[in-house]
Enzyme design. Sequence first.
Site, PDB file in Angstrom:
ATOM      1  N   HIS A  76      92.409  33.504  35.639  1.00 38.93           N
ATOM      2  CA  HIS A  76      93.676  34.550  35.528  1.00 38.93           C
ATOM      3  C   HIS A  76      94.997  33.727  35.676  1.00 38.93           C
ATOM      4  O   HIS A  76      95.996  33.892  34.903  1.00 38.93           O
ATOM      5  CB  HIS A  76      93.772  35.462  36.866  1.00 38.93           C
ATOM      6  CG  HIS A  76      94.889  36.148  36.839  1.00 38.93           C
ATOM      7  ND1 HIS A  76      95.172  37.116  35.852  1.00 38.93           N
ATOM      8  CD2 HIS A  76      95.847  36.340  37.761  1.00 38.93           C
ATOM      9  CE1 HIS A  76      96.340  37.771  35.873  1.00 38.93           C
ATOM     10  NE2 HIS A  76      96.834  37.689  37.177  1.00 38.93           N
ATOM     11  N   ASP A  77      94.961  32.530  36.303  1.00 37.36           N
ATOM     12  CA  ASP A  77      96.145  31.727  36.517  1.00 37.36           C
ATOM     13  C   ASP A  77      96.421  30.932  35.149  1.00 37.36           C
ATOM     14  O   ASP A  77      97.379  30.146  35.181  1.00 37.36           O
ATOM     15  CB  ASP A  77      96.058  30.803  37.619  1.00 37.36           C
ATOM     16  CG  ASP A  77      96.476  31.259  39.066  1.00 37.36           C
ATOM     17  OD1 ASP A  77      97.055  32.477  38.926  1.00 37.36           O
ATOM     18  OD2 ASP A  77      96.331  30.494  39.824  1.00 37.36           O
ATOM     19  N   SER A  99     100.491  39.410  34.660  1.00 35.24           N
ATOM     20  CA  SER A  99      99.689  39.920  35.751  1.00 35.24           C
ATOM     21  C   SER A  99     100.727  41.244  36.173  1.00 35.24           C
ATOM     22  O   SER A  99     101.021  42.047  35.456  1.00 35.24           O
ATOM     23  CB  SER A  99      99.504  39.027  36.903  1.00 35.24           C
ATOM     24  OG  SER A  99      98.830  39.331  37.783  1.00 35.24           O
ATOM     25  N   ASP A 104      89.108  35.289  33.304  1.00 32.64           N
ATOM     26  CA  ASP A 104      89.878  35.980  34.152  1.00 32.64           C
ATOM     27  C   ASP A 104      88.948  37.304  34.798  1.00 32.64           C
ATOM     28  O   ASP A 104      88.623  37.981  34.144  1.00 32.64           O
ATOM     29  CB  ASP A 104      90.950  36.711  33.344  1.00 32.64           C
ATOM     30  CG  ASP A 104      92.335  37.329  34.300  1.00 32.64           C
ATOM     31  OD1 ASP A 104      91.880  37.742  35.323  1.00 32.64           O
ATOM     32  OD2 ASP A 104      93.382  37.303  33.581  1.00 32.64           O
ATOM     33  N   ARG A 145      95.646  35.199  50.960  1.00 30.51           N
ATOM     34  CA  ARG A 145      95.886  34.071  49.806  1.00 30.51           C
ATOM     35  C   ARG A 145      94.686  33.412  49.294  1.00 30.51           C
ATOM     36  O   ARG A 145      94.504  33.343  48.271  1.00 30.51           O
ATOM     37  CB  ARG A 145      97.092  33.205  50.376  1.00 30.51           C
ATOM     38  CG  ARG A 145      97.380  32.195  49.070  1.00 30.51           C
ATOM     39  CD  ARG A 145      97.972  33.134  47.874  1.00 30.51           C
ATOM     40  NE  ARG A 145      98.854  32.064  47.031  1.00 30.51           N
ATOM     41  CZ  ARG A 145      99.282  32.294  45.965  1.00 30.51           C
ATOM     42  NH1 ARG A 145      99.167  33.602  45.603  1.00 30.51           N
ATOM     43  NH2 ARG A 145      99.865  31.494  45.299  1.00 30.51           N
TER      44      ARG A 145
END
EC number: 2.3.1.31
Length: 351
Positions: free
Chosen positions: A331-332, A148, A302, A216
Amino acid sequence: MVADPLQHQIKRNIGEVAIGPLLLSSGVTLDNVTLSYEIIGAPSNPTVLVCHALTGNQFAVGTTEEPGWWSGLIGSNQYIDTNQYQLITFNVLGGCHGSTGPNSINPNTGEPYRNDFPDITIRDMVHAQNKALAKLNISTVDIIIGGSLGGMQVMEWGLLYPDFMKKLIILAATPSLSDYGIAFNHIAETVVKHDANWNNGHYDTDSPIIGLEIARMIGMVTYRSPELFSDRFKREQIDQSFSVSSYLDYQGKKLATRFDPNSYLTLLRAMNSHDIGTNRGGWRKASTLLNQPILLLSFDNDLIYTPATIQHFADSLANCTYHHVKNIFGHDGFLTEYEKWGPLIQDFLNT
């Protein structure tokens, strides 16, 4: 520096290094710049530089009692084995875990920079790390790895200092941030700045910035896949609240207790500016300058750093090994299920 006996007798140094003034891409000079770091492993071993993501820090490996954010990938007898490699991680310029950033004292005013901290770029982060490594008497490394925001740094390392490393490993990152990614970052920045306690970035540190918690939550939705949310939460409710809502509330509050809002926005803007093609004739031309052996990984679902874009990037590189990792984390994915892709890292290190 302190030695940590808990890392299976592997030497661990944590500290900070002063690099002096740093000329930023904007033309502004930051004085008295300091970067905080973690070093694990023997200096005689090949060196791996680890670049962290948006809300990461220098503690990629950590300790037995407090594992770092990449402890499942890196550590004693892990895929990147600290018995065989020396690992170095810096808290990025603009961060809030000891490196120079918005919470640092502005030498011109004697007060914290706060919202007056200048905008920085990924290239500024890399230049700062290069100066810090020189201060630590490290003139080359074997591998630079990151995902990232960390992957953005790896690309710039390869372009700014092509003779500094032997290999690059880039996970879940594209040669420029997409408009879709910039859009979500804009929403996140907007909710932070519209917080009742924001005070133009000069907020009372004892007053919560709820906007950071919401930012967040926005990020967590983009980092994970719809399939993962459905599989995990199944529309379950607890005390008349959906479990997924409680999860997002928890993640928002958790970040707000450990991360500075000004730093968060500083790093978001740095990500927005990421484009390896800037002043290099476009990203495709810049890609031709990346001649080091590169391992490039994309991850299923993602949303921001799409596999199609990453594969297109891989096709433009002269010496690239590309793999797509199938999972439902989105994505994680680069922070979990190491058994699926850790062996790819291990193989690349050994070739």
